[in-house]
Design an enzyme around this catalytic site. Structure first.
Site, PDB file in Angstrom:
ATOM      1  N   ASP A 179       0.872  -1.138  -0.155  1.00  0.00           N
ATOM      2  CA  ASP A 179      -0.034   0.116  -0.037  1.00  0.00           C
ATOM      3  C   ASP A 179       0.691   1.290  -0.067  1.00  0.00           C
ATOM      4  OD1 ASP A 179      -2.515   1.771   0.568  1.00  0.00           O
ATOM      5  OD2 ASP A 179      -1.758   1.784   2.532  1.00  0.00           O
TER       6      ASP A 179
ATOM      7  N   ASP B 135      -0.127   5.228   0.953  1.00  0.00           N
ATOM      8  CA  ASP B 135      -0.374   6.037   1.998  1.00  0.00           C
ATOM      9  C   ASP B 135      -0.699   5.428   3.484  1.00  0.00           C
ATOM     10  OD1 ASP B 135      -1.296   8.779   0.854  1.00  0.00           O
ATOM     11  OD2 ASP B 135      -1.693   7.059  -0.554  1.00  0.00           O
TER      12      ASP B 135
ATOM     13  N   TYR C 260     -10.381   8.943   8.381  1.00  0.00           N
ATOM     14  CA  TYR C 260     -11.249   8.680   7.121  1.00  0.00           C
ATOM     15  C   TYR C 260     -10.576   8.163   5.891  1.00  0.00           C
ATOM     16  CZ  TYR C 260     -14.461  11.995   9.586  1.00  0.00           C
ATOM     17  OH  TYR C 260     -15.326  12.837  10.296  1.00  0.00           O
TER      18      TYR C 260
ATOM     19  N   ASP D 228      -1.648  -0.996   5.987  1.00  0.00           N
ATOM     20  CA  ASP D 228      -1.796  -0.450   7.024  1.00  0.00           C
ATOM     21  C   ASP D 228      -3.280  -0.510   7.497  1.00  0.00           C
ATOM     22  OD1 ASP D 228      -2.093   1.808   5.113  1.00  0.00           O
ATOM     23  OD2 ASP D 228      -2.645   3.063   7.011  1.00  0.00           O
TER      24      ASP D 228
END
Length: 213
Positions: free
Chosen positions: A10, A12, A46, A164
């Site tokens: 991943d 970010d 979010y 994450d």
């Protein structure tokens, strides 16, 4: 169990800390709408399911429109690399894996993901980058992971999806890879299982030391 020879990441919250720049773009949009700014911690909660979900969560119910999504994307593009940096230890870990197939599988739009990786000198490590608009489905659907494996010429049994957020764990597991949860990032497991856990990038080096085909 097959030896691990392929590494999918991943972006970010796993390879890079982009929270400040995402928050800047979200709060710029909210300010234009007369809304108060959100904290870093709120925006962090979010992130993980793509830009559309991020904007929907950051705005009052029923106010989301496609124009507001584009407004956010335009703002974010202007701040893409203001503060975003690799997490400490990530470049050294990627160095240790050179010679193995590696890819990025992110829900970030592909052009932005490519720009971040190039701007931080990380792009040469990866044989493929799959963005949130590269397939008809985003993570947690397995399609992006499967596409990355196909482009790398790798089998699911030889691969680990490192991320994450629950979306990484679900997509990797559904595609047949092993999974590693990076607990320093933005997301949560939401009770989904994983094969490995890394609390710092240094843990990645211990979990996957000197891996070469």
């Amino acid at each position: 169990m097959a030896e691990l020879t392929t590494y999918l990441f991943d972006l970010d919250g796993t390879l890079v800390d982009s929270l400040q720049d995402l928050t800047t773009a979200i709060n710029g949009l909210r300010g234009e709408l007369g809304l108060s700014p959100l904290s870093l911690a709120t925006v962090k909660s979010y992130v993980g399911d793509g830009a559309t979900m991020l904007v929907q969560r950051a705005l009052p119910a029923a106010t989301f429109t496609g124009d507001l999504l584009q407004n956010f994307l335009d703002r974010y593009r202007r701040h893409l690399l203001d503060h975003t940096r690799p997490y400490a230890g990530i470049p050294a870990f990627l160095d240790s894996l050179q010679g193995t197939p590696m890819g990025v599988v992110t829900n970030k739009p592909l052009d932005m993901a490519e720009e971040v990786l190039r701007g931080l000198n990380l792009r040469p490590y990866f044989g493929t980058v799959i963005g949130g608009d590269s397939c008809t489905q985003k993570k947690p659907h397995p399609a992006p992971v499967r596409q990355a494996l196909a482009e790398l010429g790798s089998s699911p049994a030889s691969a680990v999806m490192i991320g994450d957020h629950r979306t990484d764990l679900i997509s990797g597991q559904s595609a047949g890879t092993r999974t590693c949860f990076c607990s320093w990032g933005f997301g949560i497991t939401d009770g989904n299982p994983f094969d490995f856990i890394a609390r710092t990038p240094a843990d990645l080096a211990r979990l996957f030391p000197g891996c070469r085909p």
